[in-house]
Design an enzyme around this catalytic site. Structure first.
Site, mmCIF file in Angstrom:
data_model
loop_
_atom_site.group_PDB
_atom_site.id
_atom_site.type_symbol
_atom_site.label_atom_id
_atom_site.label_comp_id
_atom_site.label_asym_id
_atom_site.label_seq_id
_atom_site.Cartn_x
_atom_site.Cartn_y
_atom_site.Cartn_z
ATOM 1 N N GLU A 1 9.255 0.268 4.048
ATOM 2 C CA GLU A 1 10.086 -0.347 3.024
ATOM 3 C C GLU A 1 10.355 0.573 1.843
ATOM 4 O O GLU A 1 11.401 0.489 1.228
ATOM 5 C CB GLU A 1 9.520 -1.685 2.572
ATOM 6 C CG GLU A 1 8.273 -1.627 1.727
ATOM 7 C CD GLU A 1 7.904 -3.044 1.288
ATOM 8 O OE1 GLU A 1 7.277 -3.718 2.103
ATOM 9 O OE2 GLU A 1 8.236 -3.448 0.156
ATOM 10 N N ASP B 1 1.899 1.077 1.809
ATOM 11 C CA ASP B 1 1.151 0.343 0.779
ATOM 12 C C ASP B 1 0.891 1.250 -0.417
ATOM 13 O O ASP B 1 1.119 0.873 -1.565
ATOM 14 C CB ASP B 1 -0.181 -0.153 1.356
ATOM 15 C CG ASP B 1 0.021 -0.937 2.638
ATOM 16 O OD1 ASP B 1 0.255 -2.140 2.557
ATOM 17 O OD2 ASP B 1 -0.011 -0.309 3.719
HETATM 18 O O1 TRH Z 1 4.542 4.543 5.971
HETATM 19 P P1 TRH Z 1 5.429 3.405 6.248
HETATM 20 O O2 TRH Z 1 5.745 3.218 7.663
HETATM 21 O O3 TRH Z 1 4.779 2.103 5.665
HETATM 22 C C1 TRH Z 1 4.931 0.854 6.319
HETATM 23 C C2 TRH Z 1 5.672 -0.091 5.433
HETATM 24 O O4 TRH Z 1 5.095 -0.253 4.162
HETATM 25 C C3 TRH Z 1 5.762 -1.435 6.119
HETATM 26 O O5 TRH Z 1 6.422 -2.352 5.296
HETATM 27 C C4 TRH Z 1 4.376 -1.898 6.435
HETATM 28 O O6 TRH Z 1 4.415 -3.114 7.020
HETATM 29 C C5 TRH Z 1 3.725 -0.877 7.343
HETATM 30 O O7 TRH Z 1 3.687 0.399 6.704
HETATM 31 C C6 TRH Z 1 2.301 -1.256 7.692
HETATM 32 O O8 TRH Z 1 6.842 3.581 5.509
HETATM 33 P P2 TRH Z 1 7.297 3.495 3.989
HETATM 34 O O9 TRH Z 1 7.158 2.095 3.458
HETATM 35 O O10 TRH Z 1 8.617 4.084 3.908
HETATM 36 O O11 TRH Z 1 6.258 4.375 3.189
HETATM 37 C C7 TRH Z 1 6.177 5.750 3.298
HETATM 38 C C8 TRH Z 1 5.753 6.335 1.983
HETATM 39 O O12 TRH Z 1 5.336 7.673 2.157
HETATM 40 C C9 TRH Z 1 6.923 6.373 0.978
HETATM 41 O O13 TRH Z 1 6.457 6.082 -0.320
HETATM 42 C C10 TRH Z 1 7.373 7.819 1.055
HETATM 43 C C11 TRH Z 1 6.092 8.525 1.308
HETATM 44 N N1 TRH Z 1 6.175 9.853 1.943
HETATM 45 C C12 TRH Z 1 5.706 10.934 1.239
HETATM 46 O O14 TRH Z 1 5.257 10.803 0.090
HETATM 47 N N2 TRH Z 1 5.750 12.171 1.831
HETATM 48 C C13 TRH Z 1 6.233 12.375 3.081
HETATM 49 O O15 TRH Z 1 6.248 13.531 3.570
HETATM 50 C C14 TRH Z 1 6.740 11.231 3.786
HETATM 51 C C15 TRH Z 1 7.306 11.409 5.162
HETATM 52 C C16 TRH Z 1 6.680 9.996 3.198
#
Ligand code: TRH
Length: 359
Positions: free
Chosen positions: A263, A15
């Site tokens: 996502e 989010d």
């Molecule tokens: O964290 P997520 O698993 O988020 C999910 C999705 O939004 C999903 O649709 C939702 O239903 C669920 O949560 C509740 O995965 P996502 O979407 O890839 O988001 C991760 C974010 O974190 C992305 O913007 C990349 C960031 N990130 C960093 O900034 N630093 C890091 O070290 C890592 C591993 C990720």
């Protein structure tokens, strides 16, 4: 225009990741005025850290509660209010909108999906008792959906020695020049340990960049949470800290293969132009299986039968020895998919479509 984005962080980072990416795109690339109201500022700030201070300073990041006392002059109220992923607006904020002379429009920004039905619902009004117009906005791959959040578009770069972010310097020194590089960011429940063991018998060296928390997840799944993981010598595990969003994007672009989830990382893996496994967020009613199938239908539309089998196997966690023979074909496919994706989003993708919709 003035935008207020509401972001409630349920459990993971997605989010915050999407809201931050949208906010910086609206301000830095489209000259908009944006405030984010978030109920978990440490997480949001962590993601946004490390970004060029000029970019960061353009977004007004506020605590959720700050929205109750609207600091803008009433006639300078927001033009657009975004409820990210359908989060409910705080009642006191909504009340302030109702008495404001100028009414904004409210957008319910939905989850990204490749399912065909979203195009029928995209942009549809959702009549509200309070009378302020509210619309559904569905991000999607199709040209008649809400688009993809592509900013900042990563350069099309082969793996090369670009500047290593400070937070990753120590880990990056461990990389072996003769090893393939894979990053891992997945949910608990993936058969990762068995997957890595299988990778270890392919006769190649692999450096596995484990994002924050993945090593602990691996140890837990081994049944011996306090013991080191034993893997074939060809496999080297390299845990990295939680890095900023820009740095994570960089990691994806520097690996030959990425395991991603949610996502936002899913989109970034595609823009990195490399093969990837999308460990989609598991839902109880198994709706995620339908979403994954819909994406694979699009992603593999032009692929050979052999590549289709290989990619579907990989995305459903078949062992690497079942599909790794097809990696060269998958590499070319990933580059072509990236180019096609960018071409379909040449109008500016989600941010530009959102602005066009509001206008
Ligand atoms: O964290 P997520 O698993 O988020 C999910 C999705 O939004 C999903 O649709 C939702 O239903 C669920 O949560 C509740 O995965 P996502 O979407 O890839 O988001 C991760 C974010 O974190 C992305 O913007 C990349 C960031 N990130 C960093 O900034 N630093 C890091 O070290 C890592 C591993 C990720």
């Amino acid at each position: 225009m003035r935008w207020d984005i509401f972001c409630q962080i349920v459990d993971n980072y997605g989010d915050a990741g999407v809201c931050w990416r949208l906010a910086r795109s609206l301000t830095s690339l489209h000259g908009q005025e944006v405030r984010i109201f978030c109920d978990d500022l440490p997480t949001l700030n962590l993601l946004a850290s490390g970004v060029d201070p000029e970019i960061k300073s353009k977004v007004d990041i506020q605590a959720w509660e700050a929205s109750f006392s609207n600091t803008r002059h009433p006639i300078q109220g927001p033009d657009v209010v975004i409820e990210a992923f359908g989060c409910d607006l705080p009642e006191r904020y909504l009340a302030s909108l109702l008495i404001a002379p100028k009414k904004p429009i409210i957008i319910n920004l939905e989850y990204l999906s490749a399912e065909p039905w979203i195009t029928e619902f995209h942009g549809k009004p959702s009549p509200q008792a309070h009378g302020i117009s509210k619309y559904f906005f569905f991000p999607g791959f199709q040209t008649n959906a809400g688009g993809i959040l592509i900013d900042p578009v990563p350069p099309e770069s082969p793996i090369s020695a670009t500047t290593i972010p400070a937070s990753l310097k120590t880990s990056w020194q461990l990389l072996r020049p003769n090893a393939k590089r894979m990053s891992v960011f997945c949910y608990p429940g993936a058969p990762l340990l068995q997957w890595l063991e299988d990778l270890g018998v392919l006769g190649e060296n692999f450096d596995i960049v484990l994002t924050h928390g993945q090593l602990e997840q691996l140890q837990f799944s081994s049944g011996h949470p306090n013991q080191a993981i034993t893997l074939p010598e060809s496999i080297q595990l390299i845990p990295i800290p939680f890095v900023s969003q820009d740095e994570y994007d960089w990691v994806l672009s520097q690996c030959d293969f990425n395991i991603v989830r949610g996502e936002d990382s899913f989109v970034r893996a595609q823009l990195a132009g490399k093969p990837f496994i999308w460990h989609i967020y598991p839902q109880e009613d198994r709706a995620h299986e339908v979403k994954l199938a819909a994406f694979l239908d699009l992603y593999l539309e032009d692929a050979s039968q052999e590549l289709k089998h290989a990619v579907i196997a990989a995305m459903t966690w078949a062992m690497p020895s079942d599909w790794f023979d097809s990696i060269e074909g998958w590499n070319s496919h990933s580059k072509a998919w990236r180019a096609d994706l960018l071409q379909k989003q040449a109008d500016g993708g989600l941010t530009a479509r959102l602005m066009g919709f509001v206008a």
